[in-house]
Design an enzyme around this catalytic site. Structure first.
Site, mmCIF file in Angstrom:
data_model
loop_
_atom_site.group_PDB
_atom_site.id
_atom_site.type_symbol
_atom_site.label_atom_id
_atom_site.label_comp_id
_atom_site.label_asym_id
_atom_site.label_seq_id
_atom_site.Cartn_x
_atom_site.Cartn_y
_atom_site.Cartn_z
ATOM 1 N N GLY A 63 0.836 -1.520 0.286
ATOM 2 C CA GLY A 63 0.425 -0.172 0.065
ATOM 3 C C GLY A 63 1.270 1.095 0.269
ATOM 4 O O GLY A 63 1.618 1.378 0.758
ATOM 5 N N ALA A 64 0.644 2.166 -1.191
ATOM 6 C CA ALA A 64 1.527 3.353 -1.036
ATOM 7 C C ALA A 64 1.540 4.500 0.112
ATOM 8 O O ALA A 64 3.588 3.621 -0.261
ATOM 9 C CB ALA A 64 1.111 4.267 -2.216
ATOM 10 N N ARG A 105 10.357 -0.479 -4.787
ATOM 11 C CA ARG A 105 8.482 -0.299 -6.286
ATOM 12 C C ARG A 105 8.741 1.085 -6.719
ATOM 13 O O ARG A 105 8.874 1.140 -5.810
ATOM 14 C CB ARG A 105 7.228 -0.890 -5.293
ATOM 15 C CG ARG A 105 7.763 -2.345 -4.453
ATOM 16 C CD ARG A 105 6.391 -2.765 -4.077
ATOM 17 N NE ARG A 105 5.639 -3.204 -4.621
ATOM 18 C CZ ARG A 105 3.986 -3.412 -4.395
ATOM 19 N NH1 ARG A 105 3.435 -3.126 -3.515
ATOM 20 N NH2 ARG A 105 3.534 -3.543 -6.010
ATOM 21 N N GLN A 212 -5.645 -8.774 -2.172
ATOM 22 C CA GLN A 212 -5.826 -8.050 -0.874
ATOM 23 C C GLN A 212 -6.932 -7.883 -0.893
ATOM 24 O O GLN A 212 -7.196 -7.254 0.045
ATOM 25 C CB GLN A 212 -4.938 -6.380 -1.062
ATOM 26 C CG GLN A 212 -3.260 -6.955 -1.888
ATOM 27 C CD GLN A 212 -2.827 -7.271 -2.944
ATOM 28 O OE1 GLN A 212 -3.740 -7.552 -3.930
ATOM 29 N NE2 GLN A 212 -1.940 -6.989 -3.660
ATOM 30 N N ASP A 253 -1.782 4.675 -6.213
ATOM 31 C CA ASP A 253 -0.466 4.339 -5.927
ATOM 32 C C ASP A 253 0.333 6.113 -6.787
ATOM 33 O O ASP A 253 1.579 6.113 -5.896
ATOM 34 C CB ASP A 253 -0.113 2.861 -6.917
ATOM 35 C CG ASP A 253 0.448 2.323 -5.786
ATOM 36 O OD1 ASP A 253 -1.205 1.928 -5.659
ATOM 37 O OD2 ASP A 253 1.501 1.974 -5.275
ATOM 38 N N ASN A 263 -3.271 2.816 -10.214
ATOM 39 C CA ASN A 263 -3.973 1.829 -8.884
ATOM 40 C C ASN A 263 -3.761 0.442 -9.198
ATOM 41 O O ASN A 263 -3.332 0.347 -10.222
ATOM 42 C CB ASN A 263 -5.107 2.300 -8.541
ATOM 43 C CG ASN A 263 -5.443 2.247 -6.941
ATOM 44 O OD1 ASN A 263 -5.314 1.975 -6.458
ATOM 45 N ND2 ASN A 263 -6.564 1.103 -7.193
ATOM 46 N N LYS A 264 -3.950 -0.201 -8.141
ATOM 47 C CA LYS A 264 -3.726 -1.803 -7.930
ATOM 48 C C LYS A 264 -4.521 -2.176 -9.944
ATOM 49 O O LYS A 264 -5.827 -1.790 -10.696
ATOM 50 C CB LYS A 264 -5.144 -2.569 -7.589
ATOM 51 C CG LYS A 264 -4.347 -3.829 -7.218
ATOM 52 C CD LYS A 264 -3.896 -4.912 -7.500
ATOM 53 C CE LYS A 264 -1.851 -4.056 -7.151
ATOM 54 N NZ LYS A 264 -0.671 -4.301 -7.051
HETATM 55 O O1 MRU Z 1 0.524 -3.712 -4.643
HETATM 56 P P1 MRU Z 1 -0.014 -2.977 -3.679
HETATM 57 O O2 MRU Z 1 -0.683 -4.358 -2.364
HETATM 58 O O3 MRU Z 1 0.905 -2.195 -2.672
HETATM 59 O O4 MRU Z 1 -1.147 -1.861 -3.899
HETATM 60 C C1 MRU Z 1 -1.985 -0.742 -3.153
HETATM 61 C C2 MRU Z 1 -2.835 -0.355 -4.191
HETATM 62 O O5 MRU Z 1 -2.739 -0.715 -5.229
HETATM 63 C C3 MRU Z 1 -3.369 0.855 -3.001
HETATM 64 O O6 MRU Z 1 -4.631 0.733 -3.783
HETATM 65 C C4 MRU Z 1 -2.858 2.007 -3.474
HETATM 66 O O7 MRU Z 1 -1.750 1.558 -2.706
HETATM 67 C C5 MRU Z 1 -3.062 2.821 -1.914
HETATM 68 S S1 MRU Z 1 -3.037 2.371 0.052
HETATM 69 C C6 MRU Z 1 -3.708 2.994 0.718
#
Ligand code: MRU
Length: 363
Positions: A63-64, A105, A212, A253, A263-264
């Site tokens: 999560g960013a 990342r 997730q 992100d 985003n994801k």
């Molecule tokens: O690969 P991840 O689990 O780090 O991806 C996270 C996301 O895509 C979240 O939507 C984003 O980081 C925001 S978390 C508050």
């Protein structure tokens, strides 16, 4: 603000944060290994920057915003534990840690934002003695952590009015306490609406390949007692076309000043479908997620290992041996599919190329 005052502020914020997925532990960094949820609640601890970087790469911390906080604490840890008594040796250890963490990342902007803040402190002429520098660097990391919780709470206040009473809200991936310093971004907005007595239901997408949504968002929604249903990622067209969802709120992100946001993986697909069926699409993120410089296409989308697709969390292989897979971790949603960006400084609406820079100036 002194180090003691930052600690005090953080402690009082933790009371509202639901969880503290990553924290300072007297010269070490401690975190809840979310790759093991919901099966096991295991906390891990390290004094090694390499181990912390591995935890971020493996998504033990993800999560960013949580990645940004972990990286800041990692720099503080390196400075705290550096051998050699000179100010220069501490600065060098901090900068080296920042380089290692930077390479973990590539898409999460909060990582680069947090490391820049830490580097500014390391390179400022201010703190003279090694002791002063150690304190100042830790103070900055804890400040980043505290500010993230505060931003989430404010985002909840700004965003809750976007969720009408009786709404069914779709969310993707995990954007809750587990993805931040605590409380959550998009899930924080949902949490605030719920705590204010709004009658809402949540649809959580499972979020393949690493689940997730199924593992983490479902875990958080259950803890909070918010009614929800878990769906497969490919159900969104069915839900939107049958009026089984009213709006979507997701995290980000990286948000560009054009309103494009990463985003994801799967977020873009959700936005297209929601637009097609006249539903609202929102993203919620702190301003630390806003990349003020990059233009669309100018930043990296993380590509992860094929094994994450050909197996379920590495526990069960689901494709024939030798199957290759493509595994982009994020996609980019263009601004024409987005209705608003919720931040701690307020809600930005189209045209984003005017409203987002205005939010940044307002800092
Ligand atoms: O690969 P991840 O689990 O780090 O991806 C996270 C996301 O895509 C979240 O939507 C984003 O980081 C925001 S978390 C508050």
């Amino acid at each position: 603000m002194t180090l003691d005052e930052v600690w005090e502020r953080l402690e009082s914020l933790f009371e509202k944060a639901d969880l503290r997925p990553v924290e300072w532990a007297g010269g070490a960094v401690r975190w809840l290994d979310v790759t093991l949820l919901p099966w096991e609640e295991k906390w891990r601890e390290t004094r090694s920057v390499e181990r912390l970087a591995e935890a971020i790469r493996r998504l033990e911390i993800r999560g960013a915003p949580a990645i940004g906080v972990a990286a800041a604490l990692g720099v503080a840890m390196a400075v705290h534990n550096a051998g050699g008594a000179t100010r220069e040796s501490l600065v060098e250890a901090g900068l080296r840690a920042a380089e290692v963490l930077r390479a973990t990342r590539p898409t999460a902007y909060n990582l680069f934002w947090a490391l820049e803040r830490m580097k500014r402190v390391l390179q400022s002429p201010g703190p003279r003695s090694p002791g002063e520098l150690r304190d100042r660097v830790l103070e900055e990391a804890l400040r980043i952590q505290a500010e993230d919780i505060e931003a989430n709470i404010r985002m909840g206040e700004h965003g809750a009015p976007l969720i009408p009473d009786g709404a069914t809200v779709l969310t993707h991936c995990n954007t809750g306490a587990l993805a931040t310093a605590g409380y959550g971004t998009a899930l924080g907005v949902i949490r605030t609406a719920w705590r204010r007595g709004r009658d809402i239901r949540v649809i959580a997408t499972e979020t393949r390949p690493l689940l997730q949504g199924a593992r983490l968002t479902a875990w958080e929604l259950r803890r909070e007692g918010i009614p929800f249903k878990l769906v497969t990622d490919n159900s969104v067209g069915y839900l939107a076309s049958n009026d089984l969802v009213d709006l979507a709120i997701v995290g980000a992100d990286r948000i560009l000043t054009t309103g494009h946001f990463a985003n994801k993986i799967g977020t873009y697909m959700i936005a297209v479908l929601l637009k097609r069926h006249g539903k609202k699409m929102y993203t919620a993120a702190p301003t630390s997620t806003i990349d003020p410089r990059s233009r669309p296409g100018e930043f990296k989308i993380e590509l992860r290992s094929p094994e994450e697709v050909t197996s379920i969390m590495g526990r069960l292989t689901i494709a024939p041996p030798g199957t290759d897979a493509l595994n982009p971790a994020f996609d980019v949603t263009p601004p024409e599919l987005l209705d608003a960006v919720v931040t701690e400084r307020g809600v930005a609406r189209p045209p984003f190329e005017e409203s987002i820079p205005k939010l940044l100036e307002g800092g």
